[in-house]
Structure formats: C-alpha cells, structure tokens
Design an enzyme around this catalytic site. Sequence first.
Site: not given
Length: 501
Positions: A87, A162, A186
Amino acid sequence: MYTTIEETINALKTAKTTSTALVQYSIENFEKDKGSEKPLNAFLEIYDDALALAGDADKKIQDAIKAGNVDSLFEKYPLLGIPFANKDNISVKGKKLTCSSKILQGYKAPYNATVINRLKDAGAIPLCRCNQDEFAMGSSTEYSVYGPTRNPINRDYVSGGSSGGSCAAVSANQALFALGTETGGSVRLPASYCGVYGFKPTYGVLSRWGVVAYGSSLDQVGIVAHNPKDIAKSLSVMSGVDFYDDTSSDLTDFQKLRDLKSQDVSKLKIAVPKQFEHAKGMDKDVAKVFEDVKSWFLSKGAKIEVVDLPILDASIASYYVIALSEAASNLSRFDGIRYGNRVDEGGGYDKLYIDTRSQGFGEEVKRRIIIGNYVLSEQFSGQTYKKGMSVRARIQREVAKLFESYDLILCPTCPTPSFKLGEKVDDPLAMYLSDLFTTFVNLARIPSISVPAGFTSKESSSPLMPVGIQFIGKMFDELKVLQTAQAWEEEHKGCGVPVKE
Ligand code: GLN
C-alpha cells in the site's frame, strides 16, 4: 497463473514456474489493464527492482533444486520468490511513498518499514505500490489524488477503501497477496467488496514502524489474500516484537500459523451482537448472507447466541472522535518543511505552511483535520475527546468480558455491498456509516478477518457482488480466527471471486 502462495511455492520448487515469470505476469497484466476502457487503477507503479529481485530468488531456487535441498531452502525463506503488493503508506526504501496525496508527490521513503524488512528476510519480493484513499481516510478509494480504484467484479463500482488498491489487485489476480492498513476497517471493508480475505491482527502484532500514521492508537497493518493459509503464513513471518515500535508484541503460535490447519467448528461458542443483527441501513442481501453463514456454523454443531451490547451503538461516534483527533496531530508534520511538496511564494513561514497544506491536502483530509482540531481545541478537549475515550474503554472492557464466555464474534463486514462510483463521494456521513461493523474491532484492539461469504441476489445487481462476513476473536487469538476461516474456506471454495486464468 497461480492464485495461492501454497500452489505457487510448489510450482517454484518443481521448476514449473519462476519468480521472474510471476513478476512478468503482473507487469503484463498491469500494462494491459492500464490501456483498457475502465482501468482498475489498483497499482500505481511496479517497483523498478522487482524483476531483478525475482532473478536473484530464481538463482537461489535453481541452485537448491540442483543440490537437492530445495525444501530446506523454503524452510529458511518461507516466501522465497513470492511477489506481494504494497500500500502507498508503507515505506519501501528508495521508493515513492505518497499516501495517494498531492502533498507527498515526489517523496521517497528513506528506509524500509519493519513489515517490509521481515517479508524481504523471508524471501518475498515487493512488487508494487497500490492506490488508496488519501492518508487512508475513506471507505471507497475515491479520495485518492490518482483517481479511484475500480472494483474488478464490476468496474462501475467502488473497490472499497481505504486499501482498495491492495484488495482489487488480489481479487483481479494481479498479486498473490497484499499489504493494506487498518484504522477502522480499511482492509476488511474493501476485501468484502472485492470478494477476498482481509485480515486485521491484534493491535501490536505487526510493527507500525515505517507505516504512515493516521490514528496511531488504532492503526495496524493488515493482509489481503485468496485464502486464510496465505494470510497466516505471511503473518507468521512479519509478526513479533520490534525494537522500533514500543507497542509491538509477540505471537506465540508461529509454527501453527505457518502450517495452518482448520478449526473444529463444532466446539465453537459464537456471539452475535444484537446491535449488528438488525442494524439500521443493513442491506437485505447482506442480511441473507449473514443468515447463511450462521446456518453453516449451526449445521457444524457450533453454538450461536445473540448478545446485547448497547455500547456498540456508540462505536462509530467514538471511532471518528478518536481517529480524527489523532489524525489532526499526526498530519501536522506535513508542513512543507520536512516532507514532500512545498508551496513557497516568498511570503514567509506562515504563508508557506498555509499554502502547502491548503494546496497539498484533499477535501476529505482537510475536513478531518478541521474536525480533529476542533475536538481537541481548548474549549472541547475536556468533553468530546474524553467522552470518546471513555466509550472506547467501555467497548474494550465489555468486548473482553464477552470473550470470557465465547470463542468468536460473528457479524457482517459492512452494512451494504459495494456501491456505484460517485454514489457516496459527496456524502461523508453515508460514507462513514460503511464502517458501522468494523470500527469496534479497532477500538477493542482485537483480530478479525473478513471472509468472502456469498453474493448479492440476481434482483439486486448484475454481475452479483461479493459480501463479506467477519470472524472476530479475542486479543492475540489470531490462530482461532484464521483456523475458523480456513474451515470455512475448505468447504466454500469459490464463494469468493471466481478465479480466472
Ligand atoms: N473508513 C474509515 C475511515 O475513513 C477507516 C479507514 C481506515 O481503516 N484506514 O476512517
């Protein structure tokens, strides 16, 4: 293309594939997708040394095959040659680290996050940087400076957020497994929208060193994969006390995680919070899948009881007070002096600071900084923040008490399946309500996995969209959570996203 770490390792050991071929496949897949009409936008870049690292791994594997000791090589390096997606808020030395924000455009990480170091020590290869909501604030990956990540199952729908890039990448077979981060759901939420497994460990099990902070008392690295075994294996190599993170702690079940077996479900006693069973706004397809999962547990002989935990109704409010207060403090470091972009028109320090932050942060991040600072401001700090903290303490206490009588908590991951791009982007409150079932887990610091459990009905959407259900355990009981997920996986293969060649 292999979809699990286990089958990929077997193929590597028997020279049926190479690490180079795996990386090459991801590069081709990425390039092809970039040019498509509705690109997924899961990867932001492929790291420029991924192929070279894969080549090094292949050399080691080939030498070991020749010498007849490939099994012991994989004992020593359990993820040798396995590429993983990362990420955009987890540091990989020398690579861009932008949290999908304009304010960090051009910034490069000066060191590796501990989780990256540990994966590399186990032989894994950092493959790429994945899209996310800016600074991990959001539930749809629409708040990214790079544009949204689409849902691989229906590209007009959101991937969730997210960690939408990480989950879409695994779901679309662009990566075998991926790292995401969690502050309030998330990893689990986008995993549920994309039909893959998404796991958040107990707070502290994975070091936060090198991970850009959002709400430090809630933040945890999470793992996305096609099956619980792969999650357990990567967790086993990443977890443990880290000198650089005082909140880090050890897990004791290394070996059992590395070679995950399934749980004897018949012995489980499971709690279903009443507050989540008939929650307002719960989609009927999600409710149906939840019923199916409960029936499966019952058919296996597990006991399920509905419990009343009224404090859970306050979890969203408590979460947003705490997360946003911590975010306002954490994000104050992005001042144009120390990190990333600077907007300096020669008007002095104050102007530099204001211009940099005004132009660098997106709307949602600004909204949260304003709310966080308001909550922390002198006239309110005694009230709202303390109230948020005392609700959190009660959630922790009551959830811990519940686990004295139950093995697991069961509830849906989200009140709804994935929704259309743009549907909630201008309605922050509706977006925040997507986190109804996930935030109490972070507040209570416990482990949870979102399991791909079923699909929406034909009447609701075409193609059918995946629905995730959470298996939640007490602190440090990751083994039971993952073993139960493995029991589910062994009987429900294909319940997630249909795996395409
Ligand atoms: N959707 C939640 C939020 O926006 C959770 C985000 C996260 O877990 N990073 O705060």
